[in-house]
Design an enzyme around this catalytic site. Structure first.
Site, PDB file in Angstrom:
ATOM      1  N   GLU A 103     -41.981 -48.694  -2.966  1.00 55.43           N
ATOM      2  CA  GLU A 103     -40.505 -48.690  -3.650  1.00 55.43           C
ATOM      3  C   GLU A 103     -39.864 -49.987  -3.809  1.00 55.43           C
ATOM      4  OE1 GLU A 103     -36.638 -46.031  -3.906  1.00 55.43           O
ATOM      5  OE2 GLU A 103     -37.446 -46.491  -1.866  1.00 55.43           O
ATOM      6  N   GLU A 271     -34.570 -39.381   5.690  1.00 55.95           N
ATOM      7  CA  GLU A 271     -35.959 -39.720   4.898  1.00 55.95           C
ATOM      8  C   GLU A 271     -36.525 -38.195   4.649  1.00 55.95           C
ATOM      9  OE1 GLU A 271     -36.867 -42.361   3.426  1.00 55.95           O
ATOM     10  OE2 GLU A 271     -35.295 -43.458   5.047  1.00 55.95           O
TER      11      GLU A 271
END
Length: 796
Positions: A103, A271
Site C-alpha cells: 500500500e 487491521e
C-alpha cells in the site's frame, strides 16, 4: 480494461536477495494493455502464446496487443529491496526475513500488474525458495514439495481483491496457532520471539468475533496470520488474511507495559476491521483512503471497548484521534478529508491525522446524529451490497441515510469536502443564548464558513440537540442560564468559546470528558492568542488536583508540548506532575498505572531533583513495574549523563519496547553534546531504520536536544528521504518536528526547505512551517522564547 486473475510463479534466491518471476494475467482490453512495473527487468512478454513487443516508460509498461482478450504471460527479474516498500529485506539480530508492503502503489515492485484498487482480481501464487524457510501468503498453502535445498509452496486462489492487499513473507518464522469457529489464527515471529504471541492471538480471535456480530457476516478466509515484521516503515498493514505489524504493536510479554497492551489491542482490532471494510469492500480510488482508515480507526475503538471495558478507550480516542486531528486541521495548510489524488506521492502524504483522526471523529459524530443502531444497519447493508467489489464514500452515506431517515449525505458531504472545522462562540444576550460559528484557525485569522453542526448542549442540567446549519442561532432561555456546557462528551468536531460564561460552565457538573474538552479548547485559544497566557495558567490551577484519567492526561500533554518550546512552563509542570504522582501513588487500576508512568517520565525531564530520586532506583530496573521503566531510563539519562549504559542496553535488548525505551533515554540528556551523539546513531547503521522515527520524536520533545536534532536533519536530509522512499513517513515527521525544532531559527528552516525541495514532503513542510510561525508568535506575545530569555538575562 478488465482483469480476471493473476497466476504468479516466483523463484526466490533468498540468500542473494534476487527473484525470477513469471506471471500469467487473464484480461480483456480494448487497446494496447497498460500495466505498472517498477525496478523489474522485463525479459519477455507473450500474448496468448505469441511474443509481443512492449515498452517500459518510468512506471508504465505498455504491451503492444491492440484489442485483446486472453492470457498475457510476462517473464521478469527483480531484487529484494533494502527500502521499506515493495518486496524488501527486514533484518533482525542473526538474520532477516523478506516481506512485502504494497500500500499504496508498490505491488508493481513485485510483479507487473494494474496497480489500482478498483481492478480487483484473483491471485494464485506459487513460490520456489530455500527449503529451510517458511513461506506465508494470504491463503494457507495447498502443497509443499521439497527438492533438496529448495522447496516449492503452492497457494490456492484468493478471493477477488486489490493488488495492494497481496502478501508474501519468506524467512525462518516461529508460529503460535489457535483455531476458533473454523478459522486458523496464527502469530508468526522471527526466532525467539513467539513467547509474545498469546495476547495478540486472543485479541485477534475476540476482534473477529466482535466484527462478525457487528457487520452481520463471517470472516471470509480460512486463516488469519498476524506477522511480526522486524523492520517496518508503517505500524501495521491489512493484507487480507496475512496482516503485518511492527513487533512493538503486536507482541506482548510479561514485561510489556499496559500502555503498549492498549496500543496492541487497538492496532490489531483496526487491521481486522479492514478485513471487511477495505479488503472485502474496497475504495474505488485513493480519494476515499480516508474512509478506509477512519472507519477502521473508529471500529477498532468499538471492538477494544467491548473486549477491555476497564480501559475506557473512548477517552483515549478523544485524546489521541480527535485532539490530533483538531490540531492538524486548525492550520491553513490542511486538506479536506476527501482529497483529489493524482500521483503516488500525494497518496502517501494523506496517511495523516486528517485521514485517520478527523475522519474517525466525523464518523463518531455521524453515529451520534443518526443513532447507533441505524448506523450499524447502514454499514451492514453497505458491506452486503458491495462485497468483493469497490465502492465510494457516497455509497455508504446512501445506505445509512436510507436506514436512519436522516440527512446523512448532505451533512457528510459538507464535512468531508471542506478543509478545517468550526469554532462555536456562545454568549448570553438577555433571555437568549446566542451561538455563532466561523472557521477556527490557529494563526488567529478570521474566516467566515458554515458547517451543519450537530450540537449537543446542557442548559441548567437539561440536555438539548440542535442541527446548526446557519452562521448564527439563538436559543431562548427565559429562566436564565445558571449552568451551561456545549459539545457533550466531545462527540462533535468543533471547539467552543464561552464569552463571559466560563463560571457557568464550571457549575454544570461536568463529566471527565467534558472537563477535558474545556481545557483542550483553552490550550488552542492560548496558542492562537484568543486567551491570555495568565488566564490559561489560572485555568490549569483548577486541574492541579484532577482525579480523572483523561483531563489529567490532557493537562500533562499540554505542559509537555509547551515545555518543548518554552522553559516558562517549567514550574507549573513540576507542580502539576508532582501533585499527580501523589494522587496516583497507590492506585492499582490499569489506566492509573499508565498515567503514573507518563507523569513520571515527563517530570524526570523537567525536574532534576526528581530525576535524581528516580535514577537511584535504576539498579532495580529489571523488577520495576513495566509502565515505570521509561521514566527510570529518562531519569537515569538526566541525572547521570551515562550514554554508554543506555546504548549498551539498546543493543542487547531483544524486545522492541525495551529498545524504544533506551532510544528515548539516549535523546533525554541535559547535555546537548550527548544528544548530538545520539542523533549520529540514526544514520550510522547502529540502529534499525524503523527506530529513526522514535529517536527523532523523542529528541524533538527535549529542548536540550533541539539544536543537535536540527543540525542532524540538515546534514542527513537526503539519507532520511532515501530510507523512507515510497512512503509519506518523512512528511509526517516534519509536520510534527518543525514547529519545535525551528524555534528561534524560522528563517533558516524556511530557507533550507526552499533549497531542498522533496515532492513527498511538501504538505508536511508547509504545515510544519505554518505551525512554527504560530509558535513563534505565541512566544513573542509571552516573552518566552530561548532567544528572548538570553537577551533579557544579558541586559540584567
Amino acid at each position: 480494461m478488465q482483469i480476471e486473475s493473476y497466476d504468479l510463479f516466483l523463484d526466490v534466491d533468498f540468500r542473494n536477495l534476487r527473484f525470477d518471476g513469471k506471471v500469467k494475467i487473464k484480461l480483456e482490453s480494448e487497446n494496447d494493455v497498460k500495466l505498472n512495473s517498477v525496478e523489474l527487468e522485463i525479459l519477455e512478454v507473450d500474448a496468448n502464446g505469441r511474443p509481443v513487443k512492449h515498452n517500459l516508460e518510468e512506471e508504465d509498461l505498455t504491451v503492444k496487443t491492440g484489442k485483446f482478450a486472453g492470457e498475457l504471460s510476462i517473464r521478469y527479474r527483480g531484487s529484494i529491496s533494502d527500502k521499506l516498500v515493495g518486496f524488501y529485506k527486514a533484518a533482525y539480530d542473526g538474520g532477516y526475513v523478506a516481506s512485502t508492503q504494497f500500500e499504496a502503489v508498490s505491488a508493481r515492485r513485485l510483479l507487473p500488474c494494474l496497480d489500482h484498487p478498483a481492478y480487483k482480481a484473483d491471485f494464485k501464487l506459487t513460490v520456489r525458495t530455500d527449503s529451510d524457510t517458511s513461506v506465508i501468503s494470504n491463503m494457507p498453502p495447498t502443497s509443499v514439495k521439497v527438492d533438496g535445498p529448495k522447496k516449492t509452496v503452492e497457494f490456492p486462489k484468493t478471493p477477488r481483491m486489490s493488488t495492494y492487499l497481496l502478501y508474501l513473507g519468506i524467512g525462518k518464522f516461529e508460529e503460535v496457532k489457535d483455531r476458533f469457529n473454523g478459522v486458523d489464527y496464527i502469530v508468526a515471529t522471527v526466532p525467539g520471539k513467539s513467547s509474545g504471541a498469546r495476547f495478540p492471538l486472543g485479541v485477534a480471535r475476540d476482534s473477529v468475533k466482535f466484527f462478525e456480530s457487528y457487520f452481520g457476516s463471517k470472516y471470509n478466509l480460512p486463516k488469519l496470520h498476524l506477522i511480526a515484521v522486524p523492520e517496518f516503515a508503517a505500524g501495521a498493514m491489512e493484507n487480507w488474511g496475512a496482516i503485518t505489524f511492527r513487533e512493538i504493536v503486536l507482541l506482548v510479554d510479561k514485561d510489556s507495559s499496559i500502555r503498549i497492551k492498549k496500543q496492541v489491542a487497538e492496532v490489531i482490532a483496526h487491521e481486522i476491521s479492514h478485513q471487511w471494510f477495505g479488503d472485502l469492500v474496497t475504495m474505488k480510488w485513493w480519494d476515499d483512503l480516508w474512509l478506509n482508515e477512519s472507519f477502521a480507526t473508529f471500529m477498532a475503538y468499538k471492538a477494544t471497548d467491548s473486549m477491555f471495558p476497564q480501559w475506557t478507550v473512548w477517552q483515549d480516542f478523544v485524546r489521541g484521534e480527535t485532539a490530533g486531528a483538531l490540531e492538524r486541521d486548525s492550520l491553513v495548510n490542511t486538506h479536506p478529508i476527501e482529497v483529489k489524488v493524482n500521483s503516488p506521492s500525494e497518496i502517501e502524504e494523506i496517511f495523516d491525522d486528517i485521514s485517520y483522526g478527523k475522519g474517525a471523529s466525523i464518523i463518531r459524530m455521524l453515529e451520534a446524529y443518526a443513532g447507533e443502531d441505524h448506523f450499524m444497519r447502514g454499514v451492514r447493508s453497505y458491506l452486503e451490497k458491495y462485497k468483493f467489489s469497490n465502492a465510494a464514500g457516497e455509497d455508504l452515506w446512501n445506505q445509512i441515510e436510507h436506514v436512519s431517515k436522516t440527512r446523512v449525505k448532505a451533512i457528510m458531504n459538507e464535512w468531508i469536502r471542506k478543509p478545517g472545522y468550526p469554532i462555536v462562540h456562545v454568549k448570553l444576550d438577555g433571555k437568549k443564548l446566542m451561538i455563532r460559528q466561523e472557521r477556527f484557525l490557529l494563526n488567529g485569522s478570521s474566516e467566515q464558513s458554515t458547517w451543519p453542526i450537530p450540537i449537543t448542549l446542557k442548559i441548567n442540567g437539561r440536555e438539548q440537540k440542535l442541527l446548526m446549519e446557519r452562521s448564527e442561532e439563538s436559543i431562548p432561555v427565559p429562566d436564565g442560564v445558571d449552568s451551561l456546557k456545549l459539545n457533550l462528551e466531545q462527540t462533535g468536531f468543533y471547539r467552543v468559546h464561552y464569552d463571559g460564561l466560563y463560571e457557568r460552565v464550571w457549575r454544570s457538573n461536568m463529566s471527565a470528558v467534558d472537563r477535558y474538552g474545556v481545557v483542550s479548547d483553552a490550550h488552542a485559544f492560548t496558542i492562537q492568542g484568543k486567551m491570555d497566557f495568565v488566564q490559561y495558567l489560572a485555568l490549569l490551577d483548577r486541574y492541579m488536583n484532577e482525579q480523572e484519567y483523561l483531563p489529567a492526561f490532557e493537562v500533562s500533554d499540554q505542559l509537555s508540548s509547551l515545555y518543548a518550546i518554552t522553559r516558562r512552563i517549567e514550574e507549573t509542570s513540576r507542580r502539576f506532575h508532582r501533585t499527580q504522582l501523589k494522587i496516583l501513588e497507590n492506585r492499582k487500576d490499569e489506566n492509573s498505572i499508565v498515567l503514573r508512568g507518563s507523569m513520571a517520565s515527563r517530570l524526570a525531564l523537567v525536574d532534576i531533583e526528581y530525576a535524581k530520586e528516580l535514577a537511584a532506583e535504576f539498579s532495580e530496573y529489571e523488577s520495576a513495574q513495566p509502565d515505570m521503566k521509561q521514566a527510570m531510563v529518562v531519569a537515569h539519562a538526566r541525572a547521570s549523563g551515562d550514554f554508554e549504559t543506555l546504548f549498551d542496553n539498546y543493543r542487547k535488548r531483544s524486545s522492541e519496547e525495551e529498545k524504544s525505551r533506551f532510544l528515548v533515554g539516549l535523546t533525554s540528556f541535559g547535555k546537548p553534546s550527548l544528544n548530538a551523539r545520539a542523533m549520529e546513531l540514526a544514520s550510522s547503521g547502529e540502529i534499525k531504520k524503523q527506530h529513526v522515527g522514535t529517536l527523532l520524536g523523542s529528541a524533538t520533545r527535549n529542548p536540550d536536544a533541539r539544536t543537535a536534532t536540527w543540525n542532524w536533519i540538515t546534514a542527513k536530509f537526503e539519507w532520511l528521504r532515501g530510507i523512507y522512499e515510497g512512503t509519506g513517513v518523512v512528511s509526517r515527521y516534519l509536520t510534527y518536528m518543525l514547529p519545535i525544532l525551528g524555534i528561534d531559527r524560522t528563517e533558516e528552516v524556511t530557507k533550507f526547505f526552499a533549497q531542498h525541495k522533496a515532492p513527498e514532503t511538501t504538505k508536511g513542510v508547509e504545515a510544519g512551517i505554518e505551525k512554527l510561525r504560530i509558535n513563534e508568535a505565541f512566544l513573542k506575545r509571552n516573552g518566552s522564547s530561548e532567544k528572548q530569555r538570553v537577551e533579557v538575562q544579558g541586559q540584567r
